[in-house]
Design a protein around this motif. Structure first.
Motif, PDB file in Angstrom:
ATOM      1  N   THR A  64      33.230  38.440  36.832  1.00 22.73           N
ATOM      2  CA  THR A  64      34.381  37.667  37.302  1.00 22.73           C
ATOM      3  C   THR A  64      35.657  38.495  37.261  1.00 22.73           C
ATOM      4  O   THR A  64      36.419  38.537  38.237  1.00 22.73           O
ATOM      5  CB  THR A  64      34.562  36.396  36.453  1.00 22.73           C
ATOM      6  OG1 THR A  64      33.392  35.579  36.581  1.00 22.73           O
ATOM      7  CG2 THR A  64      35.773  35.598  36.915  1.00 22.73           C
ATOM      8  N   GLU A  67      35.639  41.123  39.972  1.00 20.03           N
ATOM      9  CA  GLU A  67      35.876  40.559  41.307  1.00 20.03           C
ATOM     10  C   GLU A  67      37.351  40.225  41.513  1.00 20.03           C
ATOM     11  O   GLU A  67      37.899  40.457  42.602  1.00 20.03           O
ATOM     12  CB  GLU A  67      35.017  39.305  41.503  1.00 20.03           C
ATOM     13  CG  GLU A  67      33.544  39.597  41.724  1.00 20.03           C
ATOM     14  CD  GLU A  67      32.717  38.340  41.838  1.00 20.03           C
ATOM     15  OE1 GLU A  67      33.309  37.231  41.747  1.00 20.03           O
ATOM     16  OE2 GLU A  67      31.491  38.439  42.008  1.00 20.03           O
ATOM     17  N   LYS A 144      25.523  34.316  38.552  1.00 18.90           N
ATOM     18  CA  LYS A 144      26.629  34.041  37.634  1.00 18.90           C
ATOM     19  C   LYS A 144      26.386  34.715  36.290  1.00 18.90           C
ATOM     20  O   LYS A 144      25.282  34.691  35.757  1.00 18.90           O
ATOM     21  CB  LYS A 144      26.811  32.524  37.477  1.00 18.90           C
ATOM     22  CG  LYS A 144      27.291  31.853  38.761  1.00 18.90           C
ATOM     23  CD  LYS A 144      27.584  30.387  38.547  1.00 18.90           C
ATOM     24  CE  LYS A 144      28.146  29.749  39.810  1.00 18.90           C
ATOM     25  NZ  LYS A 144      28.435  28.320  39.637  1.00 18.90           N
ATOM     26  N   ALA A 148      30.604  34.626  31.542  1.00 19.35           N
ATOM     27  CA  ALA A 148      31.664  34.003  32.335  1.00 19.35           C
ATOM     28  C   ALA A 148      31.475  32.490  32.403  1.00 19.35           C
ATOM     29  O   ALA A 148      32.444  31.727  32.357  1.00 19.35           O
ATOM     30  CB  ALA A 148      31.681  34.596  33.738  1.00 19.35           C
ATOM     31  N   LEU A 176      37.685  32.188  35.826  1.00 23.01           N
ATOM     32  CA  LEU A 176      36.292  32.092  35.416  1.00 23.01           C
ATOM     33  C   LEU A 176      35.652  30.852  36.038  1.00 23.01           C
ATOM     34  O   LEU A 176      36.170  29.753  35.918  1.00 23.01           O
ATOM     35  CB  LEU A 176      36.204  32.017  33.888  1.00 23.01           C
ATOM     36  CG  LEU A 176      36.605  33.302  33.151  1.00 23.01           C
ATOM     37  CD1 LEU A 176      36.730  33.031  31.663  1.00 23.01           C
ATOM     38  CD2 LEU A 176      35.598  34.406  33.415  1.00 23.01           C
ATOM     39  N   PRO A 179      35.989  31.492  42.491  1.00 18.63           N
ATOM     40  CA  PRO A 179      36.073  32.809  43.147  1.00 18.63           C
ATOM     41  C   PRO A 179      37.494  33.316  43.355  1.00 18.63           C
ATOM     42  O   PRO A 179      38.435  32.544  43.549  1.00 18.63           O
ATOM     43  CB  PRO A 179      35.379  32.581  44.493  1.00 18.63           C
ATOM     44  CG  PRO A 179      35.471  31.115  44.733  1.00 18.63           C
ATOM     45  CD  PRO A 179      35.396  30.468  43.382  1.00 18.63           C
TER      46      PRO A 179
END
Length: 481
Positions: A64, A67, A144, A148, A176, A179
């Motif tokens: 996460t 990203e 996933k 996270a 978290l 997206p």
């Protein structure tokens, strides 16, 4: 700063025709010209920066956090939303396709569309009685991170944005369990007197997989306004198809809470299906027919969008209240509505086409997941809702099948295996049907998986392709008069 960096800065700062997005391209071209072998790709640069952030304890080492930083970095090389919209509509004045080409390329270049992840998907076609169906095993969405997930459970829920389709996602940092969208851009346009957004799907299921979303967070609904909207979208973007998921659970999509449509540049198997028989409907200047497709579909064609909307509305309103218990079709249980449609619009030259797919979301003791839903004997392959994309003949199958089907192949070859129990009855049927060897087992399993998807669509069809079912379909058509 190196001399190459300074030169790139000078070019970008003095030439308004260059977007910030071109920096890495220019950097690499100049490095090549001056014989510098230290040039990097954008992925190399991002990876190095993310690793540096982890090393310096600026972010945690989890998916996460990486990203979120990745999208923040790409936001630096993405024009502001106002600039993207301005360029899009400037290009549109010349050619709608030129505008969408620009936006699609931008969305790939800035890593909003996850091109490398999408390339992992498995995709092939299977011949069936309804034409070739498209089979994909979706491997693109990352799994996933358990850490996270646990952290997300401890995080205070803000309720902002209200859902992943809300226009407020544009530029949203992410958190978290939600997206990152720093590099996300949305094109604004007016539809039916309201502000709507147009974007691409980050994990596209087909070429130029677009999403059209209402600025207002309100539930999905199918009505006359929907049909008007769909035809208006294909007038604005004639190179695209557009469709709406049904607006009821079981037969609807996964996002019923936000009014939206999906579209893009793809010729789906259903769109290639032929008219099996023409039908008469009491609307002028509209040709109508039942297509040879596993799901019960009426195709309407006209050069007059207003008449097409009338015909679609006639079918929808009649179907909403239509029952025929001889084929288990029932419009209501007490006050609970069971009927809706999945509509799809596209252009064929100067003519507009609208396919109306009839849906029924009843359940029963025998079929607790849905009478017109994948039945239990095919749920080892597909048990999720049959939404818009699958209605049109493109299967989106779960990632688990990549590994599970390899175990099925081992089982069929009498090798040591770890076959899932829910695949065993199917595999035993295949054993009786074929003589397997190492050269043919993968091809046969792929084909039979595609045939299971054809059965999935047949289960979802309200009027079956048998004598009783087609007589019942004709009876419904007669009710339109």
């Amino acid at each position: 700063m190196s001399c190459v960096d300074k030169f790139v800065d000078q070019i970008i700062n003095t030439d308004n025709d260059y977007q910030a997005l071109d920096r890495i391209y220019l950097y690499n071209r100049i490095c090549a010209l001056v014989g510098d072998d230290n040039h990097q790709t954008d992925d190399d640069i991002k990876t190095a920066l993310i690793n540096t952030a982890i090393k310096n304890n600026k972010i945690e080492d989890n998916q996460t956090a990486k990203e979120i930083l990745n999208d923040q970095l790409m936001d630096f090389v993405t024009p502001l939303p106002s600039k993207v919209n301005q360029k899009f509509w400037d290009l549109y004045q010349n050619d709608p396709e030129e505008a969408t080409n620009y936006f699609y390329q931008l969305s790939q270049n800035n890593d909003y569309i996850k091109v490398k992840a999408i390339a992992k998907n498995i995709s092939y076609q299977t011949a069936t009685d309804y034409g070739n169906l498209e089979i994909t095993i979706n491997l693109s969405k990352p799994e996933k991170d358990p850490k996270a997930i646990a952290a997300a459970g401890r995080q205070k829920q803000t309720g902002y944005p209200k859902c992943q389709l809300c226009i407020e996602n544009e530029g949203y940092l992410g958190r978290l369990g939600y997206p990152a969208r720093s590099n996300h851009r949305v094109i604004r346009f007016t539809l039916g007197g309201q502000t709507w957004g147009f974007q691409y799907s980050p994990y596209a299921y087909f070429k130029e997989h677009a999403i059209f979303l209402n600025k207002i967070h309100q539930p999905m609904i199918i009505n006359q306004h929907t049909f008007n909207n769909l035809l208006e979208i294909v007038r604005i973007f004639p190179q695209y198809f557009v469709g709406s998921n049904a607006d009821l659970p079981i037969v609807g999509g996964s996002m019923l809470s936000h009014d939206h449509y999906q579209g893009g540049r793809h010729n789906f198997p259903m769109m290639k299906a032929k008219i099996e028989r023409e039908i008469d409907i009491p609307v002028d200047n509209v040709k109508a027919g039942i297509i040879k497709w596993p799901m019960s579909t009426i195709r309407l064609t006209s050069s007059d969008p207003e008449e097409l909307v009338k015909a679609a509305t006639l079918i929808h309103e009649n179907w909403m209240n239509y029952s025929d218990e001889s084929v288990s079709i029932k419009a209501y249980t007490d006050e609970t509505r069971h009927h809706t449609v999945t509509p799809i619009a596209y252009r064929n030259g100067n003519e507009y086409v609208m396919d109306i797919v009839l849906r029924d979301n009843q359940t029963s003791t025998k079929y607790p997941d849905g009478i017109f839903h994948p039945h239990q004997d095919v749920q080892h392959i597909k048990k999720e809702n049959i939404g818009l994309i699958e209605v049109m003949g493109r299967a989106i199958l779960p990632a688990r099948l990549k590994i599970e089907l390899k175990e099925v192949e081992k089982y069929l070859l009498n090798e040591s295996n770890d076959i899932a129990e829910y695949h065993r009855p199917w595999a035993d049927q295949l054993q009786e049907k074929y003589n397997f060897n190492k050269d043919n087992v993968s091809e046969i399993v792929e084909k039979e998986t595609g045939l299971v998807f054809a059965r999935v669509l047949e289960d979802a069809g309200v009027f079956k392709w048998n004598h009783q079912g087609q007589l019942a379909f004709d009876k419904f058509i007669g009710s339109l008069k």
